[in-house]
Scaffold this motif. Structure first.
Motif, PDB file in Angstrom:
ATOM      1  N   VAL A  72      -5.297  11.664  14.167  1.00  0.00           N
ATOM      2  CA  VAL A  72      -5.673  10.647  13.200  1.00  0.00           C
ATOM      3  C   VAL A  72      -4.435   9.686  13.368  1.00  0.00           C
ATOM      4  O   VAL A  72      -4.564   8.267  13.035  1.00  0.00           O
ATOM      5  N   ALA A  88      -5.483  12.094   6.793  1.00  0.00           N
ATOM      6  CA  ALA A  88      -6.665  11.125   6.900  1.00  0.00           C
ATOM      7  C   ALA A  88      -6.731  10.233   5.703  1.00  0.00           C
ATOM      8  O   ALA A  88      -6.916   8.611   6.116  1.00  0.00           O
ATOM      9  N   ILE A  89      -6.236  10.229   4.328  1.00  0.00           N
ATOM     10  CA  ILE A  89      -6.302   9.331   3.466  1.00  0.00           C
ATOM     11  C   ILE A  89      -4.982   8.310   3.856  1.00  0.00           C
ATOM     12  O   ILE A  89      -5.117   7.026   3.558  1.00  0.00           O
ATOM     13  N   THR A  90      -3.978   8.797   4.155  1.00  0.00           N
ATOM     14  CA  THR A  90      -2.909   8.074   4.724  1.00  0.00           C
ATOM     15  C   THR A  90      -3.319   7.162   5.698  1.00  0.00           C
ATOM     16  O   THR A  90      -2.757   5.991   5.626  1.00  0.00           O
ATOM     17  N   ALA A  91      -4.044   7.306   6.762  1.00  0.00           N
ATOM     18  CA  ALA A  91      -4.477   6.389   7.733  1.00  0.00           C
ATOM     19  C   ALA A  91      -5.271   5.427   7.445  1.00  0.00           C
ATOM     20  O   ALA A  91      -5.307   4.083   7.884  1.00  0.00           O
ATOM     21  N   SER A  92      -5.535   5.530   6.046  1.00  0.00           N
ATOM     22  CA  SER A  92      -6.829   4.414   5.492  1.00  0.00           C
ATOM     23  C   SER A  92      -5.843   3.349   4.708  1.00  0.00           C
ATOM     24  O   SER A  92      -6.335   2.236   4.799  1.00  0.00           O
ATOM     25  N   PHE A  93      -4.601   3.365   4.694  1.00  0.00           N
ATOM     26  CA  PHE A  93      -3.941   2.498   4.017  1.00  0.00           C
ATOM     27  C   PHE A  93      -2.346   2.292   4.724  1.00  0.00           C
ATOM     28  O   PHE A  93      -1.498   1.464   4.462  1.00  0.00           O
ATOM     29  N   THR A 102       1.677   8.013   8.534  1.00  0.00           N
ATOM     30  CA  THR A 102       0.562   8.881   8.735  1.00  0.00           C
ATOM     31  C   THR A 102       1.261  10.212   9.282  1.00  0.00           C
ATOM     32  O   THR A 102       0.733  11.268   8.980  1.00  0.00           O
ATOM     33  N   ARG A 145      -5.326   1.371  16.147  1.00  0.00           N
ATOM     34  CA  ARG A 145      -5.847   0.267  15.456  1.00  0.00           C
ATOM     35  C   ARG A 145      -4.977  -0.546  14.916  1.00  0.00           C
ATOM     36  O   ARG A 145      -5.117  -1.923  14.933  1.00  0.00           O
ATOM     37  N   SER A 180       0.810  -1.218  -0.013  1.00  0.00           N
ATOM     38  CA  SER A 180       0.049   0.084   0.017  1.00  0.00           C
ATOM     39  C   SER A 180       0.802   1.374   0.051  1.00  0.00           C
ATOM     40  O   SER A 180       0.304   2.291  -0.171  1.00  0.00           O
ATOM     41  N   ARG A 211      -4.659   5.686  14.114  1.00  0.00           N
ATOM     42  CA  ARG A 211      -4.011   4.649  13.382  1.00  0.00           C
ATOM     43  C   ARG A 211      -3.262   3.542  14.302  1.00  0.00           C
ATOM     44  O   ARG A 211      -3.088   2.357  14.079  1.00  0.00           O
TER      45      ARG A 211
END
Length: 368
Positions: free
Chosen positions: A104, A53-58, A64, A111, A17, A108
């Motif tokens: 954020v 925010a986008i970076t934390a999704s992948f 991040t 998570r 990713s 992450r």
């Protein structure tokens, strides 16, 4: 037993990713360039928060946080070129960007830590499954065997269904069962029964003898844990115990309240129902005489399908039960591996991936 996804972490991120990092970087560059060349009354800086925010999704918390810091730096550049960093508007934007980026990044991190913990739990569950449910060999003497176990709880990987096989004089002895209830108590009782089954292999017990031995083991375990309380009789296991003879075209079976096997022969499906089913194992300490052996034909070229009630009690969205006999009869493959794979995939589709109970299946073929 099921499908697994292997995720490699580097600072909590999935390596493939990292190529997606071009998206938040391009966003930061685009917002910065456009904002610098836009009139001072136009403020696009708030859009920079989308980058972390986008970076934390992948990606993990390290990347991040780095993207968040880069976004803050870009906002500082914009502020410097649009009236200076000391203006209230730019200070508020920078402060908000720092706070949200930190939030954020922390989110992450938490998570990723939970994902690592879940990965450890899955590893322990897989190890427990290997100990409790030893994989059945693909061949035992003249028999070819395929099996599958599907846990209702996807993360648990193991539940109260059980199966095992051992060699007996002139035969292969198998047991398949379903413990009443779910969770850790069911797993504990399953382990007791499987242990008793393997431990009895050297004793050369008769089929009724092994059934009585397993029933007494389950009953003793429940009585010991409950200290003789009223819940003893509420703990039981439905089970099939069977001997597949090596030299003769038949199978001997004791059914202890379990769904009957299916025999596939020449495109036809037959249910092997016994005339005198016994009580489930563990109801009480029953003697050997309580269990009756019944014999069925099992010739080379036949397929014998053993299963637990989690298969036939699986429902689709309309509430209809899974028609196992019909689905097995419509199968046009060859061999136990093909049959088990077909039924496994079909069952998952039928239930839309959400089984209400653990399910196990064993397909057995006899070579000529």
């Amino acid at each position: 037993m099921g499908f697994r996804h292997d995720v490699t972490h580097l600072g909590g991120a999935w390596k493939p990713s990292y190529g997606l990092v071009a998206i938040p970087l391009a966003l930061i560059v685009a917002v910065t360039v456009i904002d610098i060349h836009a009139p001072t009354t136009v403020h696009l800086g708030p859009f920079l928060i989308a980058a972390p925010a986008i970076t934390a999704s992948f990606a993990g918390p390290g990347l991040t946080g780095a993207i968040g810091a880069l976004a803050v730096a870009a906002q500082a550049v914009i502020g410097h070129l649009h009236g200076g960093l000391m203006t209230a508007n730019h200070q508020a934007q920078i402060a908000a960007l720092v706070v949200i980026s930190v939030f954020v990044t922390i989110f992450r991190y938490v998570r990723d830590r939970r994902e690592r913990q879940l990965g450890q739990v899955r590893s322990v569950a897989a190890a427990a499954q290997q100990v409790l449910l030893r994989p059945l060999p693909r061949r035992i003497g003249p028999l070819r065997i395929a099996s599958v176990y599907i846990a209702a709880e996807a993360e648990a990987q193991i539940g109260g269904d059980l199966y095992a096989a051992v060699s007996a004089p002139g035969a292969t002895r198998l047991v398949i069962g379903d413990v009443r209830g779910k969770g850790l108590p069911a797993i504990g009782e399953a382990s007791v029964l499987v242990g008793a089954f393997h431990g009895s292999a050297y004793r050369n017990l008769s089929l009724p003898g092994i059934a009585a031995h397993l029933g007494n083991a389950v009953y003793w375990n429940a009585a010991h844990l409950a200290d003789g309380g009223p819940d003893v009789n509420e703990s039981f296991v439905t089970a099939l115990v069977l001997d597949i003879q090596e030299d003769g075209p038949f199978v001997d079976m004791v059914n202890c309240g379990h769904p009957p096997p299916l025999l596939l022969r020449d495109g036809q499906v037959r249910s092997l129902d016994v005339c005198e089913p016994a009580l489930p194992l563990g109801i009480s300490g029953l003697p050997e005489s309580h269990y009756t052996v019944e014999t069925f034909g099992f010739e080379p070229g036949d397929l014998l399908l053993l299963y637990t009630d989690g298969v036939i009690e699986c429902r689709d969205r309309s509430g209809a039960f899974y028609p196992l006999a019909d689905r097995a009869g419509s199968w046009r493959g060859s061999g136990p591996q093909s049959l088990v794979r077909h039924l496994h995939e079909d069952l998952i589709r039928y239930a839309d991936g959400n089984l209400g109970d653990d399910a196990a299946m064993i397909a057995i073929a006899k070579s000529s």
